[in-house]
Design an enzyme around this catalytic site. Structure first.
Site, mmCIF file in Angstrom:
data_model
loop_
_atom_site.group_PDB
_atom_site.id
_atom_site.type_symbol
_atom_site.label_atom_id
_atom_site.label_comp_id
_atom_site.label_asym_id
_atom_site.label_seq_id
_atom_site.Cartn_x
_atom_site.Cartn_y
_atom_site.Cartn_z
ATOM 1 C CB SER A 1 38.038 -98.257 30.780
ATOM 2 O OG SER A 1 36.993 -97.411 29.861
ATOM 3 C CB CYS B 1 26.290 -102.712 30.587
ATOM 4 S SG CYS B 1 26.993 -103.802 31.829
HETATM 5 N N1 PLP Z 1 35.115 -104.534 32.164
HETATM 6 C C1 PLP Z 1 34.122 -103.853 33.861
HETATM 7 C C2 PLP Z 1 34.963 -104.318 34.614
HETATM 8 C C3 PLP Z 1 33.558 -102.874 34.015
HETATM 9 O O1 PLP Z 1 33.314 -102.061 35.053
HETATM 10 C C4 PLP Z 1 33.639 -101.825 32.314
HETATM 11 C C5 PLP Z 1 32.256 -100.706 32.175
HETATM 12 O O2 PLP Z 1 31.398 -100.679 32.950
HETATM 13 C C6 PLP Z 1 33.762 -102.832 30.756
HETATM 14 C C7 PLP Z 1 35.058 -103.871 31.737
HETATM 15 C C8 PLP Z 1 33.701 -101.674 29.737
HETATM 16 O O3 PLP Z 1 34.788 -100.767 29.443
HETATM 17 P P1 PLP Z 1 34.572 -100.469 28.687
HETATM 18 O O4 PLP Z 1 33.189 -99.168 29.420
HETATM 19 O O5 PLP Z 1 34.910 -98.901 28.562
HETATM 20 O O6 PLP Z 1 33.981 -100.566 27.537
#
Ligand code: PLP
Length: 381
Positions: free
Chosen positions: A200, A326
């Site tokens: 990402s 989150c």
């Molecule tokens: N996976 C992990 C380990 C993350 O830390 C995050 C974001 O906090 C995500 C997935 C999700 O990514 P995105 O924010 O680009 O949807």
């Protein structure tokens, strides 16, 4: 008024000025649709393909193995649901870990309601999955193993190569959520031995809402959306050209200064850790002592809650995080901290400090003073 200090780079990072500069040209000047055959389309198409090569270059993949998505969450969903939908007869079992991001955990839970069985591997006190336990969970019904490269709350780096080696020898596909590692530490898909890998842009100075899924050639993957032919039919819809350009540029910049940043951040992080333990000797550092991302520090303070401490720190100009971003705002103990068995007197007071390119020694000294004052304020009745 002194500048606020940002110590939450695992949540997101500022967009690098060079990334922004590269993106700007594709909003207004080169605004073409990559599917158009005229010169406007060609300029956009070339930019998308250049970015694809930059992403592939950073992780040791081929360009045609990169599928652009709208971020890490979508990449995780596409990997897991795409493999499940493509299906392999007789294989209806998925292995994951208890400490995955919700983008993986909730996707696996969704599949449990659709006839798949899922094994959630436990972790030890450092947040590490035991590769032997992963091996024992593999059966001839296992379709996919999805274990993250490094944990977003602890920074612990998982023994992925060993897990992947055992899985692929049994014909089991391997996905990893590398959202916290790409752009931060070296990530090479062949060294890890994975078939699918999520990344990402906003975690390493690129824009939000754009990411990619690496799909090893020959990996069965069904699309989740139907429409045009973009991304080889694996992810349709007109490409987010400026975002993709930004992701590519962020990859190129990360590749250029990865070793320097890693060494610098590890030194700063270790200093911060020592200073925190000096002012709060009862605190506990979480995660693996050395198999840990160089910029991440998770600490549990007794007698406070993470949320209250993060608010106090914010009042003093320091941005940190209580658990994953989150889930912040809820005082419940995160599933990651719970899975590592942090004792009840420590678990609620967990705070993550995550460092980045712009942080300086002087900033961290100020952050430690702010922390001391915050802990003192929270002691008062
Ligand atoms: N996976 C992990 C380990 C993350 O830390 C995050 C974001 O906090 C995500 C997935 C999700 O990514 P995105 O924010 O680009 O949807």
């Amino acid at each position: 008024m002194t500048e606020p200090i940002y110590l939450d780079h695992c949540a997101t990072t500022p967009v690098d000025a060079r990334v922004l500069g590269a993106m700007m040209r594709y909003f207004a000047n080169h605004f073409g649709n990559p599917s158009s055959i005229h010169r406007f389309g060609a300029a956009a198409r070339e930019a998308v393909e250049r970015a694809r090569a930059q992403v592939a270059g950073l992780i040791g993949a081929e360009s045609d193995e990169i599928v652009f998505t709208a971020g890490g969450t979508e990449a995780d969903n596409l990997a897991i649901l795409g493999v499940a939908l493509a299906g392999v007869p007789g294989r209806d079992h998925i292995i994951t870990s208890a400490v995955e991001h919700h983008a993986v955990l909730n996707t696996c839970r969704h599949l449990e309601g659709r006839g798949f069985s899922v094994t959630y591997l436990p972790v030890d006190g450092t947040g590490t999955v035991d590769p032997e336990e992963a091996l024992r969970a593999m059966t001839d019904r296992t379709l996919l193993v999805t274990v993250m490269h490094a944990n977003n709350e602890l920074g612990t780096v998982e023994p992925l190569a060993e897990i992947a080696f055992n899985a692929r020898r049994r014909g089991i596909l391997v996905h990893t959520d590398a959202v916290q590692t790409v752009g931060k530490i070296p990530v090479r898909v062949d060294e890890l031995g994975v078939d699918l890998l999520s990344l990402s842009a906003h975690k390493f100075h690129g824009p939000k809402g754009v990411g990619a899924l690496y799909v090893r050639r020959g990996t069965p993957l069904a699309p989740l959306m139907f429409g045009g032919h973009q991304e080889g039919g694996r992810r349709t819809g007109t490409e987010n050209v400026p975002g993709i350009v930004g992701l590519g540029e962020a990859c190129a910049l990360a590749a250029a200064d990865l070793p320097v940043q890693m060494a610098r951040l590890m030194e700063l992080r270790n200093d911060l850790e020592r200073s925190i333990l000096k002012i709060a000797p009862g605190a506990r550092v979480n995660g693996h002592p050395f198999r840990r991302l160089p910029h991440v520090l998770s600490v549990s303070f007794p007698g406070v809650t993470g949320d209250a401490l993060v608010r106090e720190l914010d009042g003093r100009g320091v941005a940190a995080s209580a658990g994953a971003a989150c889930t912040a705002g809820e005082t419940r103990i995160s599933h990651v901290i719970a899975a590592t068995g942090v004792p009840p007197e420590h678990a609620p007071g967990t705070v993550r400090f995550s460092l980045g390119r712009s942080n300086t020694k002087e900033e961290l000294e100020r952050a430690v003073s702010a922390l001391a004052a915050s802990l003192e304020a929270l002691k008062k009745p």
